[in-house]
Design an enzyme around this catalytic site. Structure first.
Site: not given
Ligand code: ZN
Length: 167
Positions: A45, A50, A88-89, A130-131, A134
C-alpha cells in the site's frame, strides 16, 4: 518522479484534502507513479501523503488487481480488534504490533471519480486502515503497542516504545 518520505519528515503529518477533479492526466499519472513506487519498494500500500502530496489518494495491491482509493470513507468498523505486526515504507526497518479492527466497509472513488464499495477483513482491512491513517497524518508508530524490529533505530529517532509493552 517523487520519492517516498521517511519519518520524521513533517509532510507525513499533514492531513490530506479531498480530491475534487477526476479523469485528468495529472491524476492518472500520479496513480501510475504511486503504483510503480509501491511495487519498487515491495509495499502492499502507498498513500499520496507518503510522497509529499496532501491529497486523499492511496493505492493497495495484494493478491488481486490494484485498488485505487480516492476520498475513502470507512464504516461498520468492527469493535473487535486483532494485533498483528506492521511496517511502513515511510518508517523503514522498524516493525511493531498494531491493534486494528478485524473488519470494515470501505467506500471510495476510483481515478474516474466512480464510487465503489467493498467489505474487508483481516490483512485487507488492516492495510486499508493503515492507508487511511496516512491520509489523516497518522503513522503506525502512533498506534503500536510494542516494537518488534529496529529498536535501536527507533530509539535514535526518538520513537519511545522500544520493547516496552504499553497498556
Ligand atoms: Zn505506511
Amino acid at each position: 518522479m517523487h520519492t517516498v518520505l521517511h519519518y520524521p519528515n513533517n509532510d507525513l503529518r499533514i492531513p490530506a484534502r479531498p480530491v475534487s477533479s477526476f479523469s485528468s492526466k495529472p491524476l492518472h499519472d500520479l496513480v501510475r507513479e504511486m503504483l510503480k513506487l509501491m511495487r519498487q519498494h515491495r509495499g502492499i500500500g502507498l498513500a499520496a501523503t507518503q510522497i509529499g502530496i496532501a491529497e486523499q489518494i492511496a493505492v493497495i495491491e495484494m493478491k488481486d488487481a490494484p485498488l485505487v482509493l480516492i476520498n475513502p470513507v470507512l464504516s461498520n468498523v468492527a469493535e473487535q480488534q486483532e494485533r498483528e505486526e506492521e511496517g511502513c515504507l515511510s518508517v523503514p526497518g522498524i516493525y511493531g504490533i498494531v491493534p486494528r479492527a478485524v473488519s470494515l466497509h470501505l467506500r471510495a472513488q476510483d481515478a474516474e471519480g466512480q464510487w465503489y464499495e467493498t467489505d474487508a477483513k483481516g490483512l485487507f482491512a488492516r492495510v486499508i486502515q493503515h492507508e487511511v491513517d496516512h491520509l489523516q497524518g497518522r503513522l503506525f508508530i502512533d498506534r503500536t503497542t510494542r516494537l518488534t524490529e529496529g529498536l535501536e533505530k527507533a530509539r535514535a529517532l526518538g520513537i519511545e516504545k522500544g520493547g516496552t509493552p504499553r497498556a
